[in-house]
Design a protein around this motif. Structure first.
Motif, PDB file in Angstrom:
ATOM      1  N   LYS A  38      53.534 -19.846  83.530  1.00  0.00           N
ATOM      2  CA  LYS A  38      53.058 -19.743  84.913  1.00  0.00           C
ATOM      3  C   LYS A  38      52.308 -18.424  85.131  1.00  0.00           C
ATOM      4  O   LYS A  38      51.392 -18.347  85.929  1.00  0.00           O
ATOM      5  N   ARG A  39      52.742 -17.375  84.434  1.00  0.00           N
ATOM      6  CA  ARG A  39      52.119 -16.055  84.617  1.00  0.00           C
ATOM      7  C   ARG A  39      50.786 -15.925  83.892  1.00  0.00           C
ATOM      8  O   ARG A  39      49.883 -15.249  84.351  1.00  0.00           O
ATOM      9  N   ASN A  40      50.686 -16.545  82.711  1.00  0.00           N
ATOM     10  CA  ASN A  40      49.532 -16.301  81.841  1.00  0.00           C
ATOM     11  C   ASN A  40      48.259 -16.989  82.321  1.00  0.00           C
ATOM     12  O   ASN A  40      48.316 -17.986  83.015  1.00  0.00           O
ATOM     13  N   PRO A  41      47.101 -16.451  81.890  1.00  0.00           N
ATOM     14  CA  PRO A  41      45.829 -17.094  82.229  1.00  0.00           C
ATOM     15  C   PRO A  41      45.772 -18.509  81.649  1.00  0.00           C
ATOM     16  O   PRO A  41      46.450 -18.808  80.671  1.00  0.00           O
ATOM     17  N   THR A  42      44.969 -19.351  82.257  1.00  0.00           N
ATOM     18  CA  THR A  42      44.851 -20.732  81.772  1.00  0.00           C
ATOM     19  C   THR A  42      43.468 -21.012  81.207  1.00  0.00           C
ATOM     20  O   THR A  42      43.198 -22.110  80.749  1.00  0.00           O
ATOM     21  N   ASP A  43      42.575 -20.014  81.235  1.00  0.00           N
ATOM     22  CA  ASP A  43      41.219 -20.194  80.733  1.00  0.00           C
ATOM     23  C   ASP A  43      41.243 -20.485  79.233  1.00  0.00           C
ATOM     24  O   ASP A  43      41.965 -19.834  78.473  1.00  0.00           O
ATOM     25  N   LYS A  44      40.469 -21.466  78.805  1.00  0.00           N
ATOM     26  CA  LYS A  44      40.411 -21.832  77.380  1.00  0.00           C
ATOM     27  C   LYS A  44      39.986 -20.634  76.527  1.00  0.00           C
ATOM     28  O   LYS A  44      40.488 -20.439  75.412  1.00  0.00           O
ATOM     29  N   ALA A  45      39.066 -19.812  77.044  1.00  0.00           N
ATOM     30  CA  ALA A  45      38.601 -18.634  76.288  1.00  0.00           C
ATOM     31  C   ALA A  45      39.764 -17.703  75.967  1.00  0.00           C
ATOM     32  O   ALA A  45      39.814 -17.097  74.894  1.00  0.00           O
ATOM     33  N   TYR A  46      40.712 -17.602  76.899  1.00  0.00           N
ATOM     34  CA  TYR A  46      41.889 -16.755  76.673  1.00  0.00           C
ATOM     35  C   TYR A  46      42.681 -17.265  75.459  1.00  0.00           C
ATOM     36  O   TYR A  46      43.100 -16.488  74.606  1.00  0.00           O
ATOM     37  N   PHE A  47      42.858 -18.587  75.365  1.00  0.00           N
ATOM     38  CA  PHE A  47      43.636 -19.146  74.258  1.00  0.00           C
ATOM     39  C   PHE A  47      42.881 -19.070  72.933  1.00  0.00           C
ATOM     40  O   PHE A  47      43.486 -18.926  71.870  1.00  0.00           O
ATOM     41  N   ILE A  48      41.545 -19.125  72.997  1.00  0.00           N
ATOM     42  CA  ILE A  48      40.752 -18.922  71.767  1.00  0.00           C
ATOM     43  C   ILE A  48      40.925 -17.471  71.313  1.00  0.00           C
ATOM     44  O   ILE A  48      41.132 -17.191  70.126  1.00  0.00           O
ATOM     45  N   ALA A  49      40.865 -16.547  72.276  1.00  0.00           N
ATOM     46  CA  ALA A  49      41.068 -15.125  71.946  1.00  0.00           C
ATOM     47  C   ALA A  49      42.479 -14.905  71.394  1.00  0.00           C
ATOM     48  O   ALA A  49      42.682 -14.109  70.469  1.00  0.00           O
ATOM     49  N   LYS A  50      43.430 -15.625  71.960  1.00  0.00           N
ATOM     50  CA  LYS A  50      44.817 -15.488  71.498  1.00  0.00           C
ATOM     51  C   LYS A  50      44.966 -15.972  70.059  1.00  0.00           C
ATOM     52  O   LYS A  50      45.771 -15.452  69.290  1.00  0.00           O
ATOM     53  N   GLU A  51      44.156 -16.985  69.680  1.00  0.00           N
ATOM     54  CA  GLU A  51      44.180 -17.450  68.286  1.00  0.00           C
ATOM     55  C   GLU A  51      43.687 -16.346  67.340  1.00  0.00           C
ATOM     56  O   GLU A  51      44.190 -16.209  66.220  1.00  0.00           O
ATOM     57  N   ILE A  52      42.704 -15.576  67.792  1.00  0.00           N
ATOM     58  CA  ILE A  52      42.259 -14.425  66.977  1.00  0.00           C
ATOM     59  C   ILE A  52      43.439 -13.486  66.762  1.00  0.00           C
ATOM     60  O   ILE A  52      43.709 -13.032  65.643  1.00  0.00           O
ATOM     61  N   LEU A  53      44.196 -13.218  67.842  1.00  0.00           N
ATOM     62  CA  LEU A  53      45.343 -12.311  67.773  1.00  0.00           C
ATOM     63  C   LEU A  53      46.435 -12.846  66.835  1.00  0.00           C
ATOM     64  O   LEU A  53      46.883 -12.130  65.934  1.00  0.00           O
ATOM     65  N   LEU A 103      43.363  -5.190  65.010  1.00  0.00           N
ATOM     66  CA  LEU A 103      44.466  -5.894  65.658  1.00  0.00           C
ATOM     67  C   LEU A 103      44.906  -5.172  66.940  1.00  0.00           C
ATOM     68  O   LEU A 103      45.147  -5.812  67.968  1.00  0.00           O
ATOM     69  N   LYS A 104      44.995  -3.840  66.864  1.00  0.00           N
ATOM     70  CA  LYS A 104      45.400  -3.079  68.057  1.00  0.00           C
ATOM     71  C   LYS A 104      44.431  -3.312  69.208  1.00  0.00           C
ATOM     72  O   LYS A 104      44.835  -3.482  70.358  1.00  0.00           O
ATOM     73  N   GLU A 105      43.125  -3.312  68.896  1.00  0.00           N
ATOM     74  CA  GLU A 105      42.120  -3.553  69.946  1.00  0.00           C
ATOM     75  C   GLU A 105      42.282  -4.928  70.586  1.00  0.00           C
ATOM     76  O   GLU A 105      42.192  -5.073  71.797  1.00  0.00           O
ATOM     77  N   VAL A 106      42.510  -5.930  69.735  1.00  0.00           N
ATOM     78  CA  VAL A 106      42.669  -7.300  70.254  1.00  0.00           C
ATOM     79  C   VAL A 106      43.936  -7.384  71.112  1.00  0.00           C
ATOM     80  O   VAL A 106      43.935  -7.984  72.188  1.00  0.00           O
ATOM     81  N   GLU A 107      45.019  -6.750  70.651  1.00  0.00           N
ATOM     82  CA  GLU A 107      46.274  -6.751  71.423  1.00  0.00           C
ATOM     83  C   GLU A 107      46.077  -6.112  72.796  1.00  0.00           C
ATOM     84  O   GLU A 107      46.552  -6.635  73.813  1.00  0.00           O
ATOM     85  N   GLN A 108      45.358  -4.984  72.818  1.00  0.00           N
ATOM     86  CA  GLN A 108      45.119  -4.289  74.091  1.00  0.00           C
ATOM     87  C   GLN A 108      44.288  -5.150  75.038  1.00  0.00           C
ATOM     88  O   GLN A 108      44.583  -5.241  76.232  1.00  0.00           O
ATOM     89  N   ARG A 109      43.255  -5.802  74.513  1.00  0.00           N
ATOM     90  CA  ARG A 109      42.407  -6.630  75.355  1.00  0.00           C
ATOM     91  C   ARG A 109      43.181  -7.822  75.929  1.00  0.00           C
ATOM     92  O   ARG A 109      43.027  -8.175  77.084  1.00  0.00           O
ATOM     93  N   LEU A 110      44.014  -8.445  75.083  1.00  0.00           N
ATOM     94  CA  LEU A 110      44.822  -9.588  75.558  1.00  0.00           C
ATOM     95  C   LEU A 110      45.826  -9.141  76.624  1.00  0.00           C
ATOM     96  O   LEU A 110      46.093  -9.870  77.583  1.00  0.00           O
TER      97      LEU A 110
END
Length: 554
Positions: A38-53, A103-110
């Motif tokens: 419920k808290r997290n974003p629902t945008d597909k781009a967010y989940f694609i970015a999360k796959e990178i992470l 990885l640190k950069e991606v974690e910070q952005r997410l």
């Protein structure tokens, strides 16, 4: 980074089956997951970015198998010459350090995207393209390191053949749970990772409209990584073939020099060979110049023993179901001998015949490379019947010992594709292997067994046709694994009474598992990669003993 730190001692043997204990907090995990959703974003781009992470976390852990764990093992035993140490680690350490920063950069952005940071979570924070572009440009600096991986793999292989001490350390290291794949596959990961970035960036570019603020950066990042990937593509194909040949060399008894220049691996799998005692299960390996067949060996390392080797030059393959009254049966005529084999399904038979005919055509064009590898006396036996009799005796011995205590020593070998093909009566080709590399995936999933109530949260890594289960992404080794060859993946049926969304069902005979993903995108990705592994195999058929039918859903 403490690269010289001593890894912890060898922990107790991991679970032999994918059955992890049901943890008491399973219900809590479920509630926690609902709240997070419920808290997290629902945008597909967010989940694609999360796959990178998530995949970057696994990739770093894979690099640590070499940079931390293997280094520690060879230093402890002083097993590797200084020149090779320098070649290996001067090539992989800088890449490892770079990806730690990335990885640190991606974690910070997410974290910003999810609003978990003190900064505002709107606007520029809801994008990943700038991070990708900056890092893909920086990664180009490492192209020369990646180009050296060919040399690294070759020199490591030569040294293990030459130096008994290094060979012993290498083999012992592959027994460690942290080395959950054949060791030299970890050396291919840096080039394979470029392919993953390319695929993920392609997905982002397709998702974003051209007017989106993140589109341009994603497109440029894609151009950068595409250029690198195309430079290294031929090197990767060569490396994957060499890696596969060296893996087979270690696991097969009775064949030398498998890594001879020019030899290509094509397909491995289980076929049933017609003998005086009927159909006997054998493991077959098809190369660009020969076909090997083997039986499961009774050795401490669970290797397969070569029984016959047939050169492809002059070979003829014919379907022969009618002649022998055996389904999915075909005959292989070669200069030494004629063998009759049966596949587990029509699809499997088709794959073998197609690949054999392609390889036979290839061998005609390069006949000079078809020298026999093994002792001619083994291949040129004229008395075929005595050969078959000796095989029968061996195969019976193999059967009696297959459930012995040897299995306890060989958990590390259980996930190599040859062992999975053997147990699931199927085959896998080099093109399946290459496709599987592109389809690696990691992330948290909730898992439920067929007859259990609660869902258990696990970190799951999909690679090499297999799911590996960890408690968290920080764990150094998997608790259990589930080879997927032969499994079917689907959405739950109404009778399964699964009332949650984003759930997929895995089934092999009576084995059933349910997994829940956190979003539609993640669910689709898991379905996609698992289908790619399951589809590498044909369907089972009447040759294979089936489980008894289930009664009352138990």
């Amino acid at each position: 980074m403490h690269v010289h730190a001593e890894p912890p001692g060898q922990a107790p043997s991991p679970l032999q089956s994918p059955v992890l204990s049901e943890v008491g907090s399973a219900r809590l995990e479920e509630e926690e997951e609902e709240g997070r959703r419920k808290r997290n974003p629902t945008d597909k781009a967010y989940f694609i970015a999360k796959e990178i992470l998530t995949t970057e976390r696994t990739y770093l852990k894979d690099l640590e198998v070499i940079t931390v764990w293997f280094r520690s093992a060879v230093i402890k035993e002083n097993a590797m010459p200084e020149g090779l140490m320098n070649l290996l680690f001067s090539n992989i350490d800088p890449i490892y350090e770079f990806h730690r920063g990335f990885l640190k950069e991606v974690e910070q952005r997410l974290a910003l995207w999810e609003g978990r940071s003190n900064a505002h979570a709107k606007g520029d924070h809801q994008r990943i393209g700038d991070v990708m572009l900056r890092n893909m440009c920086a990664l180009k600096e490492f192209t020369s390191y990646l180009q050296k991986h060919d040399e690294v793999l070759t020199e490591l292989e030569k040294a293990t053949k030459r130096l008994k001490k290094l060979e012993a350390v290498y083999k012992e290291f592959e027994l460690q749970k942290v080395c959950y794949l054949p060791l030299n596959t970890f050396l291919l990961k840096p080039i394979q990772r470029l392919m993953h970035y390319k695929l993920i960036l392609e997905r982002l570019c397709r998702h974003y409209p051209a007017t989106h603020s993140d589109h341009e950066d994603c497109k440029e990042a894609l151009n950068e990584v595409t250029e690198m990937a195309s430079q290294l593509q031929s090197s990767l194909i060569r490396l994957e073939n060499f890696q596969k040949l060296t893996e087979l060399q270690r696991d097969l008894i009775g064949v030398e020099n498998l890594t001879d220049p020019g030899r290509e691996f094509i397909r491995e799998g289980c076929l049933y060979k017609l003998t005086k005692k009927g159909l006997q299960q054998r493991m077959f390996f098809l190369f660009s110049d020969m076909l090997l067949y083997t039986s499961k060996g009774v050795t401490a390392t669970n290797q397969f023993k070569v029984h016959g080797q047939l050169p492809l030059y002059g070979m003829i393959v014919e379907e022969s179901e009618n002649e022998w009254s055996v389904p999915h049966c075909f005959t292989i005529y070669s200069a030494q001998r004629t063998i009759v084999v049966a596949a587990s399904s029509k699809a499997e038979m088709g794959k073998w015949i197609q690949d054999l005919n392609m390889a036979i055509d290839m061998s005609k064009k390069s006949h000079e490379k078809s020298d026999l590898l093994m002792d001619p006396s083994l291949s040129n036996r004229s008395n075929r019947s005595s050969d078959e009799v000796s095989l029968e005796q061996e195969s019976e011995d193999d059967t009696h010992s297959s459930r012995s205590s040897l299995d306890k020593q060989t958990h590390h070998r259980a996930n190599t594709t040859m062992h999975v093909c053997w147990h699931r009566n199927t085959s896998v080709s080099m093109s399946d292997h290459s496709l599987a590399v592109e389809n690696q995936l990691s992330g948290y999933l909730l898992r439920k067994f067929k007859n259990s109530n609660g869902w258990q949260k696990l970190w799951v890594v999909f690679t090499n046709f297999c799911l590996f289960f960890y408690k968290t992404h920080q764990d150094d080794f998997p608790l259990a694994s589930l080879p997927l060859l032969g499994y079917t993946v689907s959405t739950p049926a109404e009778t399964d009474s699964i009332l949650k969304e984003y759930v997929f069902k895995l089934q092999f005979k009576s084995h059933v598992y349910f997994f829940r993903a956190e979003s539609e995108y993640t669910f689709e990705r898991w379905m996609e990669v698992i289908k790619s592994a399951a589809n590498a195999t044909g369907r089972m058929s009447i040759l294979i003993p089936r489980d008894p039918p289930e009664i009352n859903g138990n």
